[in-house]
Scaffold this motif. Structure first.
Motif, PDB file in Angstrom:
ATOM      1  N   ARG A 155       0.888  -1.290  -0.038  1.00 22.98           N
ATOM      2  CA  ARG A 155      -0.123  -0.188   0.023  1.00 22.98           C
ATOM      3  C   ARG A 155       0.759   1.043   0.075  1.00 22.98           C
ATOM      4  O   ARG A 155       0.238   2.540  -0.240  1.00 22.98           O
ATOM      5  N   ASN A 156       2.156   1.065   0.204  1.00 26.74           N
ATOM      6  CA  ASN A 156       2.971   2.401   0.345  1.00 26.74           C
ATOM      7  C   ASN A 156       4.185   2.524  -0.583  1.00 26.74           C
ATOM      8  O   ASN A 156       5.070   2.937  -0.303  1.00 26.74           O
ATOM      9  N   TYR A 157       3.913   1.975  -1.851  1.00 27.75           N
ATOM     10  CA  TYR A 157       5.144   2.208  -2.670  1.00 27.75           C
ATOM     11  C   TYR A 157       4.532   2.974  -3.645  1.00 27.75           C
ATOM     12  O   TYR A 157       3.685   2.730  -4.639  1.00 27.75           O
ATOM     13  N   PRO A 158       5.065   4.260  -3.785  1.00 28.42           N
ATOM     14  CA  PRO A 158       4.858   5.314  -4.590  1.00 28.42           C
ATOM     15  C   PRO A 158       4.778   4.948  -5.926  1.00 28.42           C
ATOM     16  O   PRO A 158       5.653   4.534  -6.545  1.00 28.42           O
ATOM     17  N   SER A 211      -0.239   1.656  -7.291  1.00 24.65           N
ATOM     18  CA  SER A 211      -1.166   1.974  -6.095  1.00 24.65           C
ATOM     19  C   SER A 211      -1.778   0.656  -5.430  1.00 24.65           C
ATOM     20  O   SER A 211      -2.292  -0.102  -6.357  1.00 24.65           O
ATOM     21  N   GLN A 254      11.579  -2.881   3.444  1.00 27.17           N
ATOM     22  CA  GLN A 254      10.571  -2.338   2.617  1.00 27.17           C
ATOM     23  C   GLN A 254      10.896  -2.056   1.019  1.00 27.17           C
ATOM     24  O   GLN A 254      12.022  -1.606   0.989  1.00 27.17           O
ATOM     25  N   ALA A 304      10.216   0.332  -0.926  1.00 30.17           N
ATOM     26  CA  ALA A 304      10.750   1.621  -1.169  1.00 30.17           C
ATOM     27  C   ALA A 304      12.259   1.859  -0.857  1.00 30.17           C
ATOM     28  O   ALA A 304      13.112   2.470  -1.617  1.00 30.17           O
ATOM     29  N   SER A 347       6.191   9.291  -0.330  1.00 33.53           N
ATOM     30  CA  SER A 347       6.586   8.053   0.106  1.00 33.53           C
ATOM     31  C   SER A 347       6.187   7.949   1.780  1.00 33.53           C
ATOM     32  O   SER A 347       5.645   7.254   2.208  1.00 33.53           O
ATOM     33  N   LEU A 349       2.510   8.115   2.386  1.00 29.40           N
ATOM     34  CA  LEU A 349       2.050   6.783   1.924  1.00 29.40           C
ATOM     35  C   LEU A 349       1.910   5.785   3.222  1.00 29.40           C
ATOM     36  O   LEU A 349       1.427   5.040   3.444  1.00 29.40           O
ATOM     37  N   THR A 350       3.346   5.788   3.739  1.00 23.52           N
ATOM     38  CA  THR A 350       3.668   4.813   4.857  1.00 23.52           C
ATOM     39  C   THR A 350       2.808   5.351   5.933  1.00 23.52           C
ATOM     40  O   THR A 350       2.319   4.322   6.755  1.00 23.52           O
ATOM     41  N   ALA A 370      -0.662   4.243   5.512  1.00 23.88           N
ATOM     42  CA  ALA A 370      -0.761   2.943   5.790  1.00 23.88           C
ATOM     43  C   ALA A 370      -0.719   2.194   7.298  1.00 23.88           C
ATOM     44  O   ALA A 370      -1.224   1.480   7.545  1.00 23.88           O
ATOM     45  N   MET A 418      -5.847   6.669  -1.614  1.00 21.13           N
ATOM     46  CA  MET A 418      -5.372   6.550  -0.257  1.00 21.13           C
ATOM     47  C   MET A 418      -6.206   7.534   0.571  1.00 21.13           C
ATOM     48  O   MET A 418      -5.989   7.461   1.909  1.00 21.13           O
TER      49      MET A 418
END
Lengths: 287, 287
Positions: A46-49, A52, A260, A262, B15, B18-19, B22, B70
């Motif tokens: 859910r958090n990789y730029p 989506s 992670q 990222a 980034s 988003l983290t 999440a 998100m």
């Protein structure tokens, strides 16, 4: 002689390879044509730029198609050792060897802790590589610990050589059909012996063996690269991702948490840039 | 009181946001609803894993739609100062103030070097913020340096207040229609004065002014955050992206080269994890 050898096809390796390719460098990339089982197994990222809420499989497909578009090849080989040769590094894969001026270690982190006795008997009855050492155990009795279904073909190879295989699979639904394979569930507790590995202990049970294969997705970096400095179980690096060995850089999970995508992608990029800088600074002194 | 304030909407800020999202954290994110002009202007990005040979605009769109999916909000405000209040940080945006336990600085790097006299006269005739300080120059003569077309609305605002504006745009085709704006091409060479800024030098020409506005996309982090340690023009950080100030982390271009999307994304992720760790360690001592 390659400018750079990248070891590992997880997110850090992908990032390093894309950067080296964009810079038109001459590199070799060791790993799996399927990239990383860990990526493929991830449920939801859910958090990789840029991607989506992808599944691990979707991320894997995105990486694979990008690699193909960029015309990057993966050498589908398992690196078994990296040796400092002074002016360059020698990289062994089973019986093949390669030469590179710099190395980017992106070999991931193994979630399985080392077994008691593993490092003590490594090279003396304990092996990480079925294709390298399997032949030594023709007609013998061996214990095999396997961390991933993706490595099952190595078990089949060992079973085709050995007389008896005690298999401890750390994944669900093993599908090995050889008659000489006996599944020993649970976990190997200890490898014991005098001068070499002679027996394996599982809880209360102890089985006599001629050798032990530990089939893992990631090998401890200090075992792979002689002389590599570690810190708290990870490769010791600075902000430039330099290790204690000149020309060897590390990136991704092997350098520490957070584990992670990222973070791995960022480090792969920085390691590639550091390798390029090292190459340009050392251009005159190298062959 | 927010857990975290993220400053900057480039790749590192995206980034980090988003983290934190999440992880269901309570954060505020300062920047531009258009994210980053630098991303949007990039021609072709060939080495960002997951987005194959995208234009900057495509990357921007991918980031924007992900942020929307998100359900992450951007506070479209310019941070003008960050102050250590002991148990938390105070964040000033023009005349509004916010409180956060931790700060992630992802403010990018300004490609324009500081003008001679800029830091000397900052707060004494030199300002970075039209909306904060514009009113002080009602009916006066000012010089304005503007690094990006995206900031042109700030020039219009200043022109509506000042008697005369000498504008030096560092981008192509400026579109300011106010009659009191005179374009002075080239670059401001120096800001001079006794106790405050009194004149601006452009090559051979010197113009008397009451104030100088430097409208930039990124403010020097040490100017933004009082007491922040720098090193070679970048925020000094360690591998965990900790700065010298407890609870303040930095990520992306502001921490140094390579100025790459992958590197920024990686650091945004690590900074967010470091902030989370800091919050959990300091949970008991904070309000």
């Amino acid at each position: 002689m390659f400018d750079t050898a990248i070891i590992g096809t997880g997110a850090a390796g992908v990032s390093a390879a894309l950067t080296l390719k964009a810079m038109n460098r001459n590199f070799i990339w060791f790993g799996s044509a399927r990239l990383s089982e860990k990526i493929a197994r991830a449920e939801k990222i859910r958090n990789y730029p840029g991607l989506s809420s992808v599944s691990g499989e979707e991320m894997q497909r995105a990486f694979l198609s990008q690699i193909e578009e960029m015309d990057i090849e993966i050498a589908n080989k398992t690196v078994t050792g990296v040796y400092d040769m002074g002016e360059y590094y020698g990289i062994l894969c089973d019986k093949e060897s390669f030469e590179a001026k710099t190395v980017i270690l992106a070999s991931g982190v193994e979630s399985v802790k080392p077994v008691k006795g593993e490092l003590e008997f490594l090279g003396r009855g304990v092996s990480y590589c079925a294709t390298c050492d399997g032949f030594l155990y023709k007609g013998k009795t061996i214990a095999v610990l396997c961390t991933s279904k993706a490595l099952e073909h190595e078990i089949s190879y060992l079973a085709s050589l050995a007389k008896k295989v005690y298999l401890t699979p750390l994944y669900k639904t093993p599908e090995i059909e050889a008659e000489n394979v006996e599944i020993v569930p649970g976990m190997i507790r200890e490898i014991v012996g005098e001068r070499k590995a002679e027996a394996v202990r599982y809880g209360e049970r102890e089985l006599l063996v001629d050798g032990v294969f530990l089939l893992k997705e990631a090998i401890t970096p200090s075992v792979l690269v002689t002389g590599l400095a570690m810190e708290d179980g990870h490769v010791k690096v600075n902000r430039q991702l330099e290790t204690n060995l000149k020309g060897v850089f590390a990136a991704g999970d092997c350098t520490g948490r957070p584990y992670q995508y990222a973070k791995a992608v960022g480090e792969g990029n920085v390691a590639a840039h550091s390798a390029l800088e090292y190459l340009s600074e050392n251009a005159s002194s190298k062959a």
